[in-house]
Design a protein around this motif. Structure first.
Motif, PDB file in Angstrom:
ATOM      1  N   GLY A 161       0.692  -1.057  -0.086  1.00 54.08           N
ATOM      2  CA  GLY A 161      -0.069   0.036   0.213  1.00 54.08           C
ATOM      3  C   GLY A 161       0.940   1.234   0.223  1.00 54.08           C
ATOM      4  N   ARG A 162       0.717   2.205   0.903  1.00 58.49           N
ATOM      5  CA  ARG A 162       1.525   3.462   1.073  1.00 58.49           C
ATOM      6  C   ARG A 162       2.773   2.910   2.183  1.00 58.49           C
ATOM      7  NH1 ARG A 162       1.735   8.017   4.268  1.00 58.49           N
ATOM      8  NH2 ARG A 162      -0.427   7.458   5.378  1.00 58.49           N
ATOM      9  N   ILE A 163       3.889   3.235   1.359  1.00 51.85           N
ATOM     10  CA  ILE A 163       4.899   2.919   2.286  1.00 51.85           C
ATOM     11  C   ILE A 163       5.355   3.731   3.282  1.00 51.85           C
ATOM     12  CG2 ILE A 163       7.378   1.993   1.952  1.00 51.85           C
ATOM     13  CD1 ILE A 163       6.807   1.050  -0.615  1.00 51.85           C
ATOM     14  N   LEU A 164       5.531   3.378   4.402  1.00 53.71           N
ATOM     15  CA  LEU A 164       5.536   4.348   5.781  1.00 53.71           C
ATOM     16  C   LEU A 164       7.063   4.509   5.962  1.00 53.71           C
ATOM     17  CD1 LEU A 164       2.669   3.031   7.710  1.00 53.71           C
ATOM     18  CD2 LEU A 164       2.503   5.019   6.050  1.00 53.71           C
ATOM     19  N   SER A 165       7.720   3.241   6.101  1.00 55.27           N
ATOM     20  CA  SER A 165       9.071   3.430   6.636  1.00 55.27           C
ATOM     21  C   SER A 165       9.851   2.171   6.390  1.00 55.27           C
ATOM     22  CB  SER A 165       9.084   3.655   8.163  1.00 55.27           C
ATOM     23  OG  SER A 165       8.558   2.157   8.831  1.00 55.27           O
ATOM     24  N   VAL A 166      11.306   2.506   6.235  1.00 58.89           N
ATOM     25  CA  VAL A 166      12.299   1.140   6.109  1.00 58.89           C
ATOM     26  C   VAL A 166      13.167   1.226   7.419  1.00 58.89           C
ATOM     27  CG1 VAL A 166      13.924   0.430   4.672  1.00 58.89           C
ATOM     28  CG2 VAL A 166      11.970   1.492   3.643  1.00 58.89           C
ATOM     29  N   ARG A 167      13.406   0.273   7.865  1.00 61.16           N
ATOM     30  CA  ARG A 167      14.467   0.046   9.002  1.00 61.16           C
ATOM     31  C   ARG A 167      15.534  -0.984   8.537  1.00 61.16           C
ATOM     32  NH1 ARG A 167      12.637  -1.768  13.588  1.00 61.16           N
ATOM     33  NH2 ARG A 167      10.313  -2.248  12.975  1.00 61.16           N
ATOM     34  N   GLY A 168      16.745  -0.730   8.697  1.00 64.67           N
ATOM     35  CA  GLY A 168      17.804  -1.708   8.026  1.00 64.67           C
ATOM     36  C   GLY A 168      18.747  -1.799   9.146  1.00 64.67           C
ATOM     37  N   PHE A 250      17.382   8.474   6.237  1.00 65.50           N
ATOM     38  CA  PHE A 250      17.367   8.805   4.865  1.00 65.50           C
ATOM     39  C   PHE A 250      15.720   9.111   4.486  1.00 65.50           C
ATOM     40  CE2 PHE A 250      20.540   5.515   5.607  1.00 65.50           C
ATOM     41  CZ  PHE A 250      21.678   6.613   5.106  1.00 65.50           C
ATOM     42  N   GLU A 251      15.549  10.388   3.880  1.00 69.85           N
ATOM     43  CA  GLU A 251      14.124  10.708   3.471  1.00 69.85           C
ATOM     44  C   GLU A 251      14.009  10.457   1.854  1.00 69.85           C
ATOM     45  OE1 GLU A 251      12.890  14.427   4.538  1.00 69.85           O
ATOM     46  OE2 GLU A 251      14.359  14.458   6.243  1.00 69.85           O
ATOM     47  N   ILE A 252      13.051   9.432   1.542  1.00 68.51           N
ATOM     48  CA  ILE A 252      12.932   8.993   0.038  1.00 68.51           C
ATOM     49  C   ILE A 252      11.398   9.412  -0.317  1.00 68.51           C
ATOM     50  CG2 ILE A 252      12.482   6.802  -1.158  1.00 68.51           C
ATOM     51  CD1 ILE A 252      13.860   5.469   1.341  1.00 68.51           C
ATOM     52  N   GLU A 253      11.639  10.095  -1.782  1.00 71.46           N
ATOM     53  CA  GLU A 253      10.529  10.553  -2.337  1.00 71.46           C
ATOM     54  C   GLU A 253      10.100   9.460  -3.434  1.00 71.46           C
ATOM     55  OE1 GLU A 253      11.666  13.977  -4.209  1.00 71.46           O
ATOM     56  OE2 GLU A 253      11.187  15.317  -2.469  1.00 71.46           O
ATOM     57  N   ARG A 254       8.808   8.741  -3.325  1.00 75.71           N
ATOM     58  CA  ARG A 254       8.444   7.900  -4.115  1.00 75.71           C
ATOM     59  C   ARG A 254       7.222   8.386  -5.042  1.00 75.71           C
ATOM     60  NH1 ARG A 254       8.374   2.809  -4.934  1.00 75.71           N
ATOM     61  NH2 ARG A 254       6.541   1.477  -5.660  1.00 75.71           N
ATOM     62  N   PRO A 255       7.714   7.972  -6.249  1.00 76.22           N
ATOM     63  CA  PRO A 255       6.801   8.683  -7.564  1.00 76.22           C
ATOM     64  C   PRO A 255       5.374   8.181  -7.086  1.00 76.22           C
ATOM     65  CG  PRO A 255       8.764   7.595  -8.404  1.00 76.22           C
ATOM     66  CD  PRO A 255       8.820   7.342  -7.088  1.00 76.22           C
ATOM     67  N   GLY A 256       4.090   8.999  -7.154  1.00 72.17           N
ATOM     68  CA  GLY A 256       2.956   8.801  -6.855  1.00 72.17           C
ATOM     69  C   GLY A 256       2.498   8.334  -5.593  1.00 72.17           C
ATOM     70  N   GLN A 257       3.294   8.810  -4.750  1.00 72.24           N
ATOM     71  CA  GLN A 257       2.957   8.920  -3.212  1.00 72.24           C
ATOM     72  C   GLN A 257       3.392   9.845  -2.364  1.00 72.24           C
ATOM     73  OE1 GLN A 257       4.025   5.219  -0.981  1.00 72.24           O
ATOM     74  NE2 GLN A 257       4.825   6.641   0.686  1.00 72.24           N
ATOM     75  N   SER A 258       2.453  10.623  -1.554  1.00 73.61           N
ATOM     76  CA  SER A 258       2.553  11.909  -1.207  1.00 73.61           C
ATOM     77  C   SER A 258       3.310  11.593   0.439  1.00 73.61           C
ATOM     78  CB  SER A 258       1.206  12.432  -0.667  1.00 73.61           C
ATOM     79  OG  SER A 258       0.439  11.547   0.200  1.00 73.61           O
TER      80      SER A 258
END
Length: 392
Positions: A161-168, A250-258
């Motif tokens: 769905g709408r991706i919120l976060s990534v933790r690595g 890191f802040e990520i801009e994903r196409p098509g997602q606000s």
């Protein structure tokens, strides 16, 4: 159809990565399978020319694998008309000069990362390669690992769905070298030799985040040297002047997602492993979550998400790990380095598309450089477009 031979100079093959992954598990593995199939039916046969500083080591490697071509003279190797590709897996401090020589010689470029010691050098290499009209690529092996390929499959399928976060979480304990030998060479811990976990790992995280999720738009980082003294290969104590741990947001801009995706990745050579794999990424979205490592990937969909309740007064009775579903392989996964080598070779010989070039490598160097600046200045930094990068 017949067999076509392509000469490839391998510089740095006496090192662990250059020998194990690029020579043995990639190019020699391609030869063992009878060459690389091309669209016109021919088989492409890699012919390695080994380059390094030690005659003895080069001779030993060549004899071990039945190879005949090796030299300590890089210029002579690049002057050979039967050589089409130059590959570099040297220490970072030696890479830029060698890549420039190869570009001047008109050879196609494939290189380990980071592509240069600083951003200006990385941009210059990409620009020079474009101006020379050669094809160029940077190693981005983690994209071809089974766990991350499964994760990429989930993203493309819209599973989250709408991706919120990534933790690595990445890393392991690298021994100091006094009472037990270190697993990594000592130059990794000397800043003057191009060492440091930020310059090593942030370029990796850049292409993983960019290729799977979207443009990396900002960075905030803290870096440190947890182990200030280590012992080198000769058993001599030395000061560790390079960082051995880096903690990045890191802040990520994903196409098509606000809204931006927030990625938090810890990288450390001073951490003991309590996870299933040496690197793991957890991705959380409105419709589901996943945890991916080098090989495995597990998911939990919104409809199957349990409803835990916080109560520190009672012991946990739920087996949280058992509530996740394993993502099946559904295909055979080849060695990650070999898979990218095959794509680059087809790019060179058959002009097939290829996007992991020196400009992509330069963006990774940029992230490492800005991560170090963020840590030094204690601030969040927006990431600008690279000067001179062609539009895509």
């Amino acid at each position: 159809m017949g067999r076509t031979t392509i000469g490839i100079v391998l510089n740095g093959v006496t090192g662990r990565m250059g020998y194990r992954q690029h020579l043995v598990r990639s190019l020699l593995a391609i030869r063992e399978q009878g060459g690389l199939a091309l669209p016109d039916g021919r088989r492409l046969w890699p012919e390695p020319i080994l380059v390094g500083r030690s005659e003895a080591k080069l001779r030993e490697i060549a004899e071990r694998h039945g190879l005949t071509e090796w030299t300590t003279d890089l210029r002579a190797a690049l002057a050979r008309p039967d050589v089409q590709i130059y590959f570099d897996s040297q220490v970072t401090a030696q890479r830029e000069k060698a890549l420039k020589l190869a570009i001047e010689a008109g050879k196609h470029i494939y290189t380990e990362k980071p592509t240069a010691e600083d951003l200006s050098g990385a941009i210059e290499l990409a620009r020079l390669a474009d101006e020379a009209g050669i094809k160029h690529g940077a190693v981005q092996d983690k994209l071809f690992l089974p766990g991350l390929r499964k994760l990429d499959r989930l993203v493309k399928a819209g599973f989250f769905g709408r991706i919120l976060s990534v933790r690595g979480e990445f890393g392991y304990w690298v021994f100091e070298g006094d009472w037990q030998a270190a697993q990594r060479p000592s130059w990794n811990y000397r800043a003057a030799d191009g060492g440091g976990i930020t310059v090593d790992m942030f370029p990796h995280w850049h292409y993983v985040l960019e290729q799977i999720f979207g443009r990396v738009a900002a960075v905030t980082a803290h870096v440190t040297t947890h182990i200030p003294q280590r012992w080198d290969e000769a058993g001599e104590r030395y000061d560790a002047t390079a960082d051995d741990a880096a903690y990045g947001i890191f802040e990520i801009e994903r196409p098509g997602q606000s809204g931006r995706i927030v990625a938090q990745i810890n990288s450390s050579w001073s951490v003991r492993v309590y996870r299933d794999e040496l690197v793991e990424f957890q991705v959380d979205g409105t419709e589901g979550s996943a945890v991916a490592g080098l090989r495995n990937c597990r998911i939990q969909h919104r409809a199957a998400t349990p409803k835990p309740v916080w109560n520190p007064d009672l012991p946990a009775t739920e087996d949280f790990r058992s509530q996740w579903q394993v993502v099946p392989d559904n295909e055979e996964f080849d060695n990650a380095f070999k898979a990218q080598w095959e794509l680059f070779l087809r790019h060179v010989v058959a002009d097939e598309p290829y996007s992991w070039d020196l400009w992509s490598g330069a963006r990774g160097v940029q992230l490492a450089e800005l991560g170090l600046a963020s840590a030094r200045d204690g601030r969040r930094i927006e990431i600008p477009a690279l000067d001179g990068e062609p539009a895509r």
